[in-house]
Design a protein around this motif. Structure first.
Motif, PDB file in Angstrom:
ATOM      1  N   MET A   1      44.202  54.561  -6.249  1.00  0.00           N
ATOM      2  CA  MET A   1      43.725  54.542  -4.863  1.00  0.00           C
ATOM      3  C   MET A   1      42.321  53.947  -4.789  1.00  0.00           C
ATOM      4  SD  MET A   1      43.268  57.717  -2.248  1.00  0.00           S
ATOM      5  CE  MET A   1      41.507  57.962  -2.279  1.00  0.00           C
ATOM      6  N   ALA A   2      42.159  52.930  -3.958  1.00  0.00           N
ATOM      7  CA  ALA A   2      40.851  52.279  -3.860  1.00  0.00           C
ATOM      8  C   ALA A   2      40.144  52.715  -2.583  1.00  0.00           C
ATOM      9  CB  ALA A   2      41.049  50.768  -3.853  1.00  0.00           C
ATOM     10  N   LEU A   3      38.818  52.629  -2.627  1.00  0.00           N
ATOM     11  CA  LEU A   3      38.029  52.878  -1.414  1.00  0.00           C
ATOM     12  C   LEU A   3      37.588  51.516  -0.869  1.00  0.00           C
ATOM     13  CD1 LEU A   3      36.479  54.548   0.634  1.00  0.00           C
ATOM     14  CD2 LEU A   3      34.688  54.901  -1.066  1.00  0.00           C
ATOM     15  N   ILE A   4      38.035  51.223   0.342  1.00  0.00           N
ATOM     16  CA  ILE A   4      37.802  49.897   0.934  1.00  0.00           C
ATOM     17  C   ILE A   4      37.007  50.042   2.223  1.00  0.00           C
ATOM     18  CG2 ILE A   4      38.934  47.792   1.807  1.00  0.00           C
ATOM     19  CD1 ILE A   4      39.906  48.384  -0.972  1.00  0.00           C
ATOM     20  N   VAL A   5      35.974  49.210   2.389  1.00  0.00           N
ATOM     21  CA  VAL A   5      35.299  49.124   3.685  1.00  0.00           C
ATOM     22  C   VAL A   5      35.797  47.847   4.354  1.00  0.00           C
ATOM     23  CG1 VAL A   5      33.078  48.850   4.866  1.00  0.00           C
ATOM     24  CG2 VAL A   5      33.271  50.394   2.905  1.00  0.00           C
ATOM     25  N   GLN A   6      36.329  47.968   5.548  1.00  0.00           N
ATOM     26  CA  GLN A   6      36.822  46.798   6.279  1.00  0.00           C
ATOM     27  C   GLN A   6      35.959  46.574   7.508  1.00  0.00           C
ATOM     28  OE1 GLN A   6      40.949  47.602   7.300  1.00  0.00           O
ATOM     29  NE2 GLN A   6      41.633  46.697   5.370  1.00  0.00           N
ATOM     30  N   LYS A   7      35.438  45.350   7.635  1.00  0.00           N
ATOM     31  CA  LYS A   7      34.641  45.039   8.832  1.00  0.00           C
ATOM     32  C   LYS A   7      35.413  44.044   9.703  1.00  0.00           C
ATOM     33  CE  LYS A   7      31.722  42.074  11.050  1.00  0.00           C
ATOM     34  NZ  LYS A   7      31.585  40.611  11.155  1.00  0.00           N
ATOM     35  N   TYR A   8      35.493  44.335  10.978  1.00  0.00           N
ATOM     36  CA  TYR A   8      36.163  43.436  11.917  1.00  0.00           C
ATOM     37  C   TYR A   8      35.143  42.855  12.884  1.00  0.00           C
ATOM     38  CZ  TYR A   8      40.469  45.171   9.961  1.00  0.00           C
ATOM     39  OH  TYR A   8      41.473  45.475   9.079  1.00  0.00           O
ATOM     40  N   GLY A   9      35.072  41.522  12.932  1.00  0.00           N
ATOM     41  CA  GLY A   9      34.103  40.828  13.783  1.00  0.00           C
ATOM     42  C   GLY A   9      34.566  40.742  15.232  1.00  0.00           C
ATOM     43  N   GLY A  10      33.705  40.159  16.058  1.00  0.00           N
ATOM     44  CA  GLY A  10      33.904  40.151  17.510  1.00  0.00           C
ATOM     45  C   GLY A  10      35.232  39.574  17.973  1.00  0.00           C
ATOM     46  N   THR A  11      35.647  38.444  17.400  1.00  0.00           N
ATOM     47  CA  THR A  11      36.905  37.824  17.844  1.00  0.00           C
ATOM     48  C   THR A  11      38.085  38.700  17.450  1.00  0.00           C
ATOM     49  OG1 THR A  11      35.810  35.857  17.032  1.00  0.00           O
ATOM     50  CG2 THR A  11      37.953  35.537  18.024  1.00  0.00           C
ATOM     51  N   SER A  12      37.968  39.353  16.309  1.00  0.00           N
ATOM     52  CA  SER A  12      39.076  40.192  15.805  1.00  0.00           C
ATOM     53  C   SER A  12      39.321  41.412  16.696  1.00  0.00           C
ATOM     54  CB  SER A  12      38.765  40.662  14.382  1.00  0.00           C
ATOM     55  OG  SER A  12      38.422  39.569  13.565  1.00  0.00           O
ATOM     56  N   VAL A  13      38.302  41.798  17.475  1.00  0.00           N
ATOM     57  CA  VAL A  13      38.463  42.943  18.393  1.00  0.00           C
ATOM     58  C   VAL A  13      38.221  42.489  19.840  1.00  0.00           C
ATOM     59  CG1 VAL A  13      37.886  44.737  16.703  1.00  0.00           C
ATOM     60  CG2 VAL A  13      36.036  43.630  17.965  1.00  0.00           C
ATOM     61  N   GLY A  14      38.528  41.192  20.089  1.00  0.00           N
ATOM     62  CA  GLY A  14      38.152  40.554  21.362  1.00  0.00           C
ATOM     63  C   GLY A  14      38.893  41.034  22.603  1.00  0.00           C
ATOM     64  N   ASP A  15      40.071  41.648  22.448  1.00  0.00           N
ATOM     65  CA  ASP A  15      40.791  42.186  23.617  1.00  0.00           C
ATOM     66  C   ASP A  15      41.659  43.357  23.154  1.00  0.00           C
ATOM     67  OD1 ASP A  15      43.323  41.230  22.688  1.00  0.00           O
ATOM     68  OD2 ASP A  15      42.886  39.252  23.517  1.00  0.00           O
ATOM     69  N   PRO A  16      42.262  44.089  24.102  1.00  0.00           N
ATOM     70  CA  PRO A  16      43.009  45.302  23.713  1.00  0.00           C
ATOM     71  C   PRO A  16      44.125  45.021  22.707  1.00  0.00           C
ATOM     72  CG  PRO A  16      42.603  45.305  26.067  1.00  0.00           C
ATOM     73  CD  PRO A  16      42.129  43.978  25.570  1.00  0.00           C
ATOM     74  N   ASP A  17      44.837  43.888  22.848  1.00  0.00           N
ATOM     75  CA  ASP A  17      45.910  43.595  21.890  1.00  0.00           C
ATOM     76  C   ASP A  17      45.357  43.376  20.485  1.00  0.00           C
ATOM     77  OD1 ASP A  17      47.983  43.907  23.602  1.00  0.00           O
ATOM     78  OD2 ASP A  17      47.982  41.809  24.269  1.00  0.00           O
TER      79      ASP A  17
END
Ligand code: ADP
Ligand code: ASP
Ligand code: MG
Length: 403
Positions: free
Chosen positions: A1-17
């Motif tokens: 089991m790995a410990l992962i930090v995932q960062k999501y930038g602005g476009t990746s969270v740009g709308d509800p979908d």
């Protein structure tokens, strides 16, 4: 089991979908058996809107209040993303910078992270809760909200990964890795499978905004492996690790930075101590200067030109105007329509003629060079902003497409 930090930038969270899509990726990863901590940016365009609002109220402003405003974009996304993860049946909780806490110094708008209180995150993970942390923001020792500079969510992610000693920090963005130059500007840009910390540091600091420079510095210091990849497509990716460099090319990357502005002080007396006085005043205003050119003096007077970030321009102008009387200098002129284009490569210091080749490549496109600065591993030219993309394509063709 790995410990992962995932960062999501602005476009990746740009709308509800897109937020729902990110939630699915996070949940899938957890269900595969990894522990995941998420860092999210504001929805694309939101931070820009907040900056415009601040400037409409006060172009020269108290940076504490600027941070209070511009940090809010991330608060919206972490709440929405947490709700989306919960809707998929997983436990999740959002954390503002001050709730982690991510403790920074008090240099508002460009704060540095001092420490990450990892206990709250570890506690959440131990309870099977997916923590969703607001990127870009922190809190100083006095409880003031701070921000880490534009693009700062990358730095939040790497700092969280370093504090938790995570196995990997994944940066999800709108391109599938780090390229020889911006793939949205130059179609022939090539994706790098691997990049070393030092090479990425040069690319980022010259304007390749795919990773914030400070995040690369932190990753290097704490040896955090960082994988940059797309949140929209599978595969690809660029792994940043020690000694995992690109081929040792004379020029390994081309970057453009549109975030600079030029200040020219004319008719400056050519005496010792004058430049020191001028740049001390600028430094006292907490303004970082990049390029500096002083002309050869004629008749005891000279011109001094320097560049600052566009965000600091109004304050730089005010600061310099405040001391030209004392310096006995002439006028202050500014220009925001400039961009800095750079070629980067650790092989160039042993190769004569690289700068000349760069200048002739720009000249062939009819691009005039306003300022030049060089170091062992890069050459930068300040040009008119409207030519930035043309210059990037021309330089990429000259240095990275011939064989
Ligand atoms: P995010 O919102 O995910 O943080 P950014 O806009 O900050 O995304 O960074 C990703 C963008 O960086 C890409 O869309 C691309 O246009 C730009 N970019 C500039 N230089 C490079 C490069 N050398 N490699 C990849 N992307 C680059
Ligand atoms: N939302 C912030 C910005 O636009 C931080 C980030 O995106 O990394 O600068
Ligand atoms: Mg970014």
């Amino acid at each position: 089991m790995a410990l992962i930090v995932q960062k999501y930038g602005g476009t990746s969270v740009g709308d509800p979908d897109r937020i729902k899509n990110v939630a699915r990726k996070v949940v899938d990863r957890k269900r595969k058996g990894d522990s995941v901590v998420v860092v999210a940016s504001a929805m694309s365009g939101e931070t820009n809107k907040l900056v415009v609002l601040v400037n409409k109220i006060a172009e020269i402003h108290d940076t504490r209040e600027y941070d209070q405003v511009v940090s809010t974009g991330e608060q919206v996304t972490i709440g929405l993303l947490t709700l989306a993860i919960q809707a998929l049946g997983e436990k999740s909780r959002s954390f503002l910078g001050l709730q982690v806490p991510i403790v920074t110094d008090s240099a508002h708008a460009k704060a540095r992270i001092l420490r990450v209180g990892e206990e709250n995150l570890r506690k959440a993970l131990a309870e099977g809760v997916i923590p969703v942390v607001a990127g870009f923001q922190g809190v100083d020792e006095k409880g003031n909200v701070t921000t880490l500079g534009r693009g700062g969510s990358d730095t939040t992610a790497v700092a969280v990964a370093a504090a938790l000693k995570a196995d990997l920090c994944e940066i999800y963005t709108d391109v599938d890795g780090v390229y020889t130059t911006d793939p949205n500007v130059c179609e022939t840009a090539r994706r790098l499978d691997r990049v070393s910390y030092d090479e990425m540091l040069e690319l980022a600091s010259m304007g390749a905004k795919v990773l914030q420079t400070r995040s690369v510095e932190l990753a290097k210091r704490f040896r955090v492996p960082v994988l940059t990849l797309s949140s929209f497509t599978e595969g690809g990716g660029t792994l940043m690790k020690e000694e995992e460099g690109m081929e040792s090319l004379v020029v390994s990357g081309v970057a453009a930075d549109r975030n600079e502005a030029k200040v020219t002080v004319s008719h400056v007396p050519d005496r010792q101590g004058i430049a020191a006085r001028l740049f001390q005043a600028v430094a006292d205003a907490n303004i970082v200067v990049d390029m500096i050119v002083q002309n050869v003096s004629e008749s005891g007077y000279t011109d001094i030109t320097f560049t600052v970030t566009k965000a600091d321009l109004a304050r730089a102008q005010k600061t310099v105007e405040g001391i030209i009387g004392e310096l006995g200098a002439g006028k202050v002129r500014t220009d925001v329509n400039v961009a800095k284009v750079s070629i980067i490569g650790s092989g160039m210091h042993s190769q004569p003629g690289v700068a000349a080749q760069m200048f002739s490549s720009l000249a062939k496109e009819g691009i005039n060079i306003l300022m030049i600065s060089t170091s062992e591993i890069k050459v930068s030219c300040l040009i008119e902003e409207k030519y930035a993309e043309l210059a990037v394509r021309a330089l990429h063709a000259t240095f990275l497409e011939n064989g």
